[in-house]
Design a protein around this motif. Structure first.
Motif, short mmCIF file in Angstrom:
data_model
loop_
_atom_site.label_atom_id
_atom_site.label_comp_id
_atom_site.label_asym_id
_atom_site.label_seq_id
_atom_site.Cartn_x
_atom_site.Cartn_y
_atom_site.Cartn_z
N ALA A 77 -39.83 -23.58 24.29
CA ALA A 77 -41.02 -23.74 24.80
C ALA A 77 -42.19 -22.45 24.56
CB ALA A 77 -40.78 -23.78 26.53
N SER A 78 -41.61 -21.70 23.59
CA SER A 78 -42.43 -20.47 23.26
C SER A 78 -42.39 -20.54 21.87
CB SER A 78 -41.81 -19.08 23.75
OG SER A 78 -42.43 -17.98 23.65
N ILE A 79 -42.79 -19.23 21.20
CA ILE A 79 -42.63 -19.13 19.62
C ILE A 79 -41.33 -19.03 18.99
CG2 ILE A 79 -45.07 -18.17 19.80
CD1 ILE A 79 -43.73 -15.33 19.58
N MET A 80 -40.33 -19.02 20.07
CA MET A 80 -39.10 -18.69 19.41
C MET A 80 -38.44 -20.18 19.05
SD MET A 80 -35.59 -16.98 21.44
CE MET A 80 -35.67 -18.31 22.59
N ARG A 81 -37.80 -20.00 17.94
CA ARG A 81 -37.22 -21.15 17.21
C ARG A 81 -35.50 -21.00 17.12
NH1 ARG A 81 -40.64 -22.87 19.67
NH2 ARG A 81 -42.31 -24.45 18.86
N ALA A 85 -26.76 -24.36 15.91
CA ALA A 85 -25.40 -23.69 16.23
C ALA A 85 -25.90 -22.54 17.30
CB ALA A 85 -24.95 -22.85 15.00
N SER A 86 -26.90 -21.83 17.39
CA SER A 86 -27.38 -20.85 18.27
C SER A 86 -27.50 -21.24 19.55
CB SER A 86 -28.56 -20.20 17.82
OG SER A 86 -28.37 -19.34 16.47
N MET A 87 -28.03 -22.88 19.56
CA MET A 87 -28.39 -23.38 20.89
C MET A 87 -27.09 -23.63 21.39
SD MET A 87 -30.94 -23.99 22.77
CE MET A 87 -30.51 -24.48 24.44
N ASP A 88 -26.15 -24.22 20.91
CA ASP A 88 -24.98 -24.52 21.30
C ASP A 88 -24.26 -23.14 21.96
OD1 ASP A 88 -25.23 -27.06 20.06
OD2 ASP A 88 -24.13 -26.73 18.59
N MET A 261 -27.18 -14.85 18.15
CA MET A 261 -27.86 -16.11 17.47
C MET A 261 -28.61 -16.01 16.54
SD MET A 261 -28.69 -17.44 21.50
CE MET A 261 -29.77 -16.06 21.71
N SER A 262 -29.05 -16.99 16.02
CA SER A 262 -30.03 -16.95 14.91
C SER A 262 -31.12 -17.85 15.12
CB SER A 262 -29.12 -17.31 13.60
OG SER A 262 -28.31 -16.70 13.06
N GLY A 263 -32.50 -17.30 14.88
CA GLY A 263 -33.67 -18.09 15.09
C GLY A 263 -34.65 -17.56 14.42
N THR A 264 -35.78 -17.88 14.82
CA THR A 264 -37.02 -17.25 14.33
C THR A 264 -38.13 -17.32 15.42
OG1 THR A 264 -38.07 -19.39 13.53
CG2 THR A 264 -36.82 -17.93 11.83
N LEU A 265 -38.97 -16.17 15.50
CA LEU A 265 -40.26 -16.03 16.37
C LEU A 265 -41.45 -16.51 15.43
CD1 LEU A 265 -39.90 -12.91 18.27
CD2 LEU A 265 -39.19 -15.22 19.23
N LYS A 266 -41.93 -17.67 15.78
CA LYS A 266 -43.04 -18.12 15.15
C LYS A 266 -44.33 -17.88 15.63
CE LYS A 266 -40.21 -22.16 13.13
NZ LYS A 266 -40.39 -23.31 12.73
#
Length: 275
Positions: A77-81, A85-88, A261-266
């Motif tokens: 719901a924010s700038i994070m994606r 695997a990270s969501m799991d 976890m792995s992800g990005t802030l967009k």
């Protein structure tokens, strides 16, 4: 099954999700303004007024798949994606943490204290954002109005409903394995000693009464455990000492916790990697 379980399930899982995301944002040294935006956006979405109105209507629990979809959307719901695997991993940590808390509650009504601990922590995350704080406080008051007056039997039904929901989930979590509260098969190891539930006495005494209701004899016995009386009952008000520590942030203490976890802030300006 209780039709009043869904708000407690959603809010407690949401609280655990926020704990984990906050820990990862801090561990990866994400700029404070971006980290704050992530937390604020997710909490704002989580406590959306219309969504809360629907959530608090008496209803059966969502299916596991539907609930997972709700949290997938909430986490983004924010700038994070987050990648799949990270969501799991995030969802596994959330669910197993709350399952453990439900299992450890001394009495069914204490599930409400666990919820209030999560709510207190969520309020602390957005203490500098008055509009969001008012949004969360409104839900807090709804919780108090709906649950404080329920009888013990209804809380027992709520507890059973939660345990039925969690009964097939045996995901191994490193923090629980390290603390030896979870076995290698994913099942929890529950203590058989400790404080007894509020309103009860330490086992070890049998009272015998006459037909007139008068106590005529006492017999003591070895209880086989190391029990203690509870200090006091936790507060069920908007503010107060909950006494019970279940539901507080276990990632805030100085310890090695694997929430990697792995992800990005967009954003429109840059992409910030979160690993």
């Amino acid at each position: 099954m209780s039709l009043r379980t869904l708000p407690l399930l959603f809010i407690n899982l949401g609280g655990e999700m926020l704990y984990i995301l906050d820990q990862r944002l801090r561990a990866q040294n994400i700029p404070p303004d971006k980290a704050k935006k992530v937390m604020n956006d997710i909490i704002t979405t989580m406590f959306n007024k219309k969504f809360m109105e629907e959530l608090f209507k008496p209803q059966e629990l969502y299916s596991k798949k539907a609930l997972r979809t709700v949290f997938d959307r909430l986490a983004h719901a924010s700038i994070m994606r987050l990648n799949q695997a990270s969501m799991d991993k995030l969802y596994d940590l959330m669910t197993m943490a709350f399952k453990y808390q439900v299992l450890l509650c001394p009495r069914p009504k204490d599930i409400l204290l666990v919820t209030f601990n999560h709510m207190d922590a969520i309020k602390d995350f957005i203490r500098d954002s008055p509009s969001i704080l008012n949004q969360v406080d409104e839900t807090f008051r709804q919780l108090i109005d709906m649950y404080n007056c329920l009888p013990a039997g209804e809380f027992q039904l709520i507890r059973q409903t939660l345990l039925i929901f969690f009964q097939d989930m045996h995901i191994r979590v490193s923090i629980f394995l390290k603390d030896k509260v979870q076995n290698s098969n994913g099942r929890f190891v529950l203590p058989t000693s400790g404080p007894v539930p509020w309103g009860t006495e330490v086992p070890g005494l049998i009272r015998i009464f006459s037909f007139k209701g008068e106590e005529v004899k006492r017999v003591e016995f070895q209880n086989g455990g190391n029990y203690a009386s509870p200090l006091r009952e936790g507060s069920y008000d908007l503010f107060g000492d909950r006494v019970l520590k279940l539901g507080t942030n276990m990632y805030s203490v100085s310890r090695s916790v694997e929430t990697h976890m792995s992800g990005t802030l967009k954003s429109s300006a840059a992409h910030t990697k979160v690993t």
